[in-house]
Design a protein around this motif. Structure first.
Motif, PDB file in Angstrom:
ATOM      1  N   TYR A 140     -11.737 -10.714   8.986  1.00  0.00           N
ATOM      2  CA  TYR A 140     -12.175  -9.428   9.532  1.00  0.00           C
ATOM      3  C   TYR A 140     -11.048  -8.505  10.001  1.00  0.00           C
ATOM      4  N   GLU A 141      -9.801  -8.918   9.925  1.00  0.00           N
ATOM      5  CA  GLU A 141      -8.751  -8.088  10.516  1.00  0.00           C
ATOM      6  C   GLU A 141      -8.512  -6.780   9.743  1.00  0.00           C
ATOM      7  N   LYS A 142      -8.977  -6.688   8.501  1.00  0.00           N
ATOM      8  CA  LYS A 142      -8.816  -5.441   7.740  1.00  0.00           C
ATOM      9  C   LYS A 142     -10.021  -4.515   7.860  1.00  0.00           C
ATOM     10  N   ASP A 143     -11.053  -4.988   8.564  1.00  0.00           N
ATOM     11  CA  ASP A 143     -12.237  -4.150   8.811  1.00  0.00           C
ATOM     12  C   ASP A 143     -11.867  -3.128   9.879  1.00  0.00           C
ATOM     13  N   LYS A 144     -11.933  -1.855   9.547  1.00  0.00           N
ATOM     14  CA  LYS A 144     -11.435  -0.786  10.426  1.00  0.00           C
ATOM     15  C   LYS A 144     -12.388  -0.427  11.559  1.00  0.00           C
ATOM     16  N   ARG A 145     -13.588  -0.913  11.552  1.00  0.00           N
ATOM     17  CA  ARG A 145     -14.529  -0.558  12.611  1.00  0.00           C
ATOM     18  C   ARG A 145     -14.004  -1.036  13.969  1.00  0.00           C
ATOM     19  N   ALA A 146     -14.089  -0.161  14.953  1.00  0.00           N
ATOM     20  CA  ALA A 146     -13.536  -0.455  16.279  1.00  0.00           C
ATOM     21  C   ALA A 146     -14.166  -1.711  16.871  1.00  0.00           C
ATOM     22  N   GLY A 147     -15.466  -1.856  16.700  1.00  0.00           N
ATOM     23  CA  GLY A 147     -16.156  -3.026  17.250  1.00  0.00           C
ATOM     24  C   GLY A 147     -15.667  -4.320  16.631  1.00  0.00           C
ATOM     25  N   ILE A 148     -15.395  -4.288  15.330  1.00  0.00           N
ATOM     26  CA  ILE A 148     -14.902  -5.468  14.632  1.00  0.00           C
ATOM     27  C   ILE A 148     -13.471  -5.778  15.071  1.00  0.00           C
ATOM     28  N   GLN A 149     -12.654  -4.725  15.208  1.00  0.00           N
ATOM     29  CA  GLN A 149     -11.278  -4.930  15.652  1.00  0.00           C
ATOM     30  C   GLN A 149     -11.222  -5.533  17.055  1.00  0.00           C
ATOM     31  N   ASN A 150     -12.173  -5.136  17.886  1.00  0.00           N
ATOM     32  CA  ASN A 150     -12.250  -5.697  19.231  1.00  0.00           C
ATOM     33  C   ASN A 150     -12.555  -7.195  19.167  1.00  0.00           C
ATOM     34  N   LEU A 151     -13.453  -7.570  18.268  1.00  0.00           N
ATOM     35  CA  LEU A 151     -13.792  -8.976  18.106  1.00  0.00           C
ATOM     36  C   LEU A 151     -12.617  -9.782  17.537  1.00  0.00           C
ATOM     37  N   VAL A 152     -11.864  -9.168  16.630  1.00  0.00           N
ATOM     38  CA  VAL A 152     -10.676  -9.826  16.070  1.00  0.00           C
ATOM     39  C   VAL A 152      -9.650 -10.082  17.170  1.00  0.00           C
ATOM     40  N   GLN A 153      -9.470  -9.093  18.047  1.00  0.00           N
ATOM     41  CA  GLN A 153      -8.528  -9.263  19.154  1.00  0.00           C
ATOM     42  C   GLN A 153      -9.003 -10.361  20.108  1.00  0.00           C
ATOM     43  N   GLN A 154     -10.319 -10.431  20.328  1.00  0.00           N
ATOM     44  CA  GLN A 154     -10.873 -11.502  21.156  1.00  0.00           C
ATOM     45  C   GLN A 154     -10.559 -12.869  20.551  1.00  0.00           C
ATOM     46  N   ALA A 155     -10.717 -12.959  19.252  1.00  0.00           N
ATOM     47  CA  ALA A 155     -10.443 -14.216  18.555  1.00  0.00           C
ATOM     48  C   ALA A 155      -8.967 -14.593  18.674  1.00  0.00           C
ATOM     49  N   LYS A 156      -8.091 -13.595  18.544  1.00  0.00           N
ATOM     50  CA  LYS A 156      -6.648 -13.843  18.651  1.00  0.00           C
ATOM     51  C   LYS A 156      -6.283 -14.317  20.055  1.00  0.00           C
ATOM     52  N   ARG A 157      -6.883 -13.678  21.073  1.00  0.00           N
ATOM     53  CA  ARG A 157      -6.599 -14.079  22.461  1.00  0.00           C
ATOM     54  C   ARG A 157      -7.114 -15.486  22.737  1.00  0.00           C
ATOM     55  N   LYS A 158      -8.291 -15.787  22.203  1.00  0.00           N
ATOM     56  CA  LYS A 158      -8.857 -17.121  22.389  1.00  0.00           C
ATOM     57  C   LYS A 158      -7.976 -18.184  21.740  1.00  0.00           C
ATOM     58  N   LEU A 159      -7.494 -17.879  20.543  1.00  0.00           N
ATOM     59  CA  LEU A 159      -6.623 -18.805  19.832  1.00  0.00           C
ATOM     60  C   LEU A 159      -5.314 -18.999  20.588  1.00  0.00           C
ATOM     61  N   GLU A 160      -4.788 -17.906  21.139  1.00  0.00           N
ATOM     62  CA  GLU A 160      -3.549 -17.979  21.910  1.00  0.00           C
ATOM     63  C   GLU A 160      -3.738 -18.835  23.170  1.00  0.00           C
ATOM     64  N   ARG A 161      -4.885 -18.647  23.852  1.00  0.00           N
ATOM     65  CA  ARG A 161      -5.153 -19.445  25.052  1.00  0.00           C
ATOM     66  C   ARG A 161      -5.251 -20.926  24.704  1.00  0.00           C
ATOM     67  N   LEU A 162      -5.911 -21.222  23.604  1.00  0.00           N
ATOM     68  CA  LEU A 162      -6.060 -22.612  23.186  1.00  0.00           C
ATOM     69  C   LEU A 162      -4.711 -23.240  22.836  1.00  0.00           C
ATOM     70  N   GLU A 163      -3.861 -22.453  22.190  1.00  0.00           N
ATOM     71  CA  GLU A 163      -2.533 -22.968  21.833  1.00  0.00           C
ATOM     72  C   GLU A 163      -1.692 -23.216  23.076  1.00  0.00           C
ATOM     73  N   LYS A 164      -1.801 -22.318  24.070  1.00  0.00           N
ATOM     74  CA  LYS A 164      -1.079 -22.503  25.329  1.00  0.00           C
ATOM     75  C   LYS A 164      -1.596 -23.725  26.074  1.00  0.00           C
ATOM     76  N   GLU A 165      -2.924 -23.906  26.051  1.00  0.00           N
ATOM     77  CA  GLU A 165      -3.515 -25.057  26.728  1.00  0.00           C
ATOM     78  C   GLU A 165      -3.101 -26.354  26.049  1.00  0.00           C
ATOM     79  N   ARG A 166      -3.050 -26.337  24.734  1.00  0.00           N
ATOM     80  CA  ARG A 166      -2.628 -27.536  24.010  1.00  0.00           C
ATOM     81  C   ARG A 166      -1.169 -27.869  24.338  1.00  0.00           C
TER      82      ARG A 166
END
Length: 255
Positions: free
Chosen positions: A29-55
């Protein structure tokens, strides 16, 4: 088209995504230009980053387990309830598998009640062995809180289904135990095994104090778990000590 999937549906997809699915969700979804989709992509990236930090944090918490792993079964030991005016002192002993992948373990005092409860169930399911020991308020009065804590710890070790080869203890050296011991200051925040033991001890004791609270609601045990809050002290003065109060801890209250 897949890129025109409704935002609400994409949001549901993200909410249902397991950790291993997050990279593909981002790529999808990162190439989907809709603002709502981009917001969800950023949420996914932050979640992945938190999980990597926790690991990465959890890998740091395994430093002592790696250091002493060649000895055999490494067991973490910790207690809950040395300071309260009422209730037992409870000890936990936990042997985790070497490849333990549980995330979120920490000093139990640093975790929310909900998180502790969640981790308790996971630890009990995944641990190689887990043991609980406790010393009653009467025993605490009889031999003092430190000796009672040692007694609860020895009992927790004895209640393990597997005999440990080395003990990692939160700060103390337990007398009358032949198994080699490594006391670690603030160990519940430095060792995954000790952190797991602290969670088991804390959850076990909290549940017990809540049961006492239902039997003796006038003292508020379910709320303060026996600690010396203003509310608790006032209740002791109003109703007198209960059968689960530590008489040796109450001297200052009745001066």
């Amino acid at each position: 088209m897949e890129g025109q999937k409704k935002i609400s549906a994409v949001k549901e997809e993200l909410q249902a995504a397991e950790e291993t699915m997050l990279p593909s969700f981002i790529s999808k979804y990162e190439k989907d230009k809709r603002a709502g989709i981009q917001n969800l992509v950023q949420q996914a990236k932050r979640k992945l980053e938190r999980l990597e930090k926790e690991r990465a944090r959890m890998e740091t918490l395994k430093q002592y387990e790696r250091q002493y792993g060649d000895a055999g079964f490494v067991c973490g030991i910790d207690e809950a309830g040395r300071g309260p005016l009422a209730g037992p002192v409870v000890a936990g002993a936990v042997i985790l598998p070497k490849d333990c992948g549980i995330l979120g373990i920490n000093d139990s005092k640093q975790l929310s009640r909900k998180k502790r409860e969640e981790l308790y169930d996971i630890i009990m399911e995944e641990a190689i062995a887990a043991g609980i020991g406790m010393a009653s308020p009467q025993r605490i009065d009889e031999i003092n809180i430190l000796q009672a804590t040692y007694e609860a710890m020895r009992q927790a070790i004895q209640n393990l289904s597997v005999v440990p080869d080395i003990l990692l203890n939160d700060a103390v050296f337990i007398p009358e135990v032949e198994i080699p011991q490594v006391p670690i200051v603030k160990g519940d925040g430095k060792s995954i095994s000790i952190g797991a033991a602290s969670i088991l001890a804390k959850v076990t004791r909290d549940r017990l104090m809540e049961e006492y609270g239902s039997i003796m609601p006038e003292y508020g045990f379910a709320k303060h778990k026996g600690y010396g809050t203003k509310e608790h002290v006032e209740a002791i003065r109003a109703y007198g000590p209960s059968p689960i109060h530590r008489q040796s801890f109450l001297k200052n209250i009745f001066i």
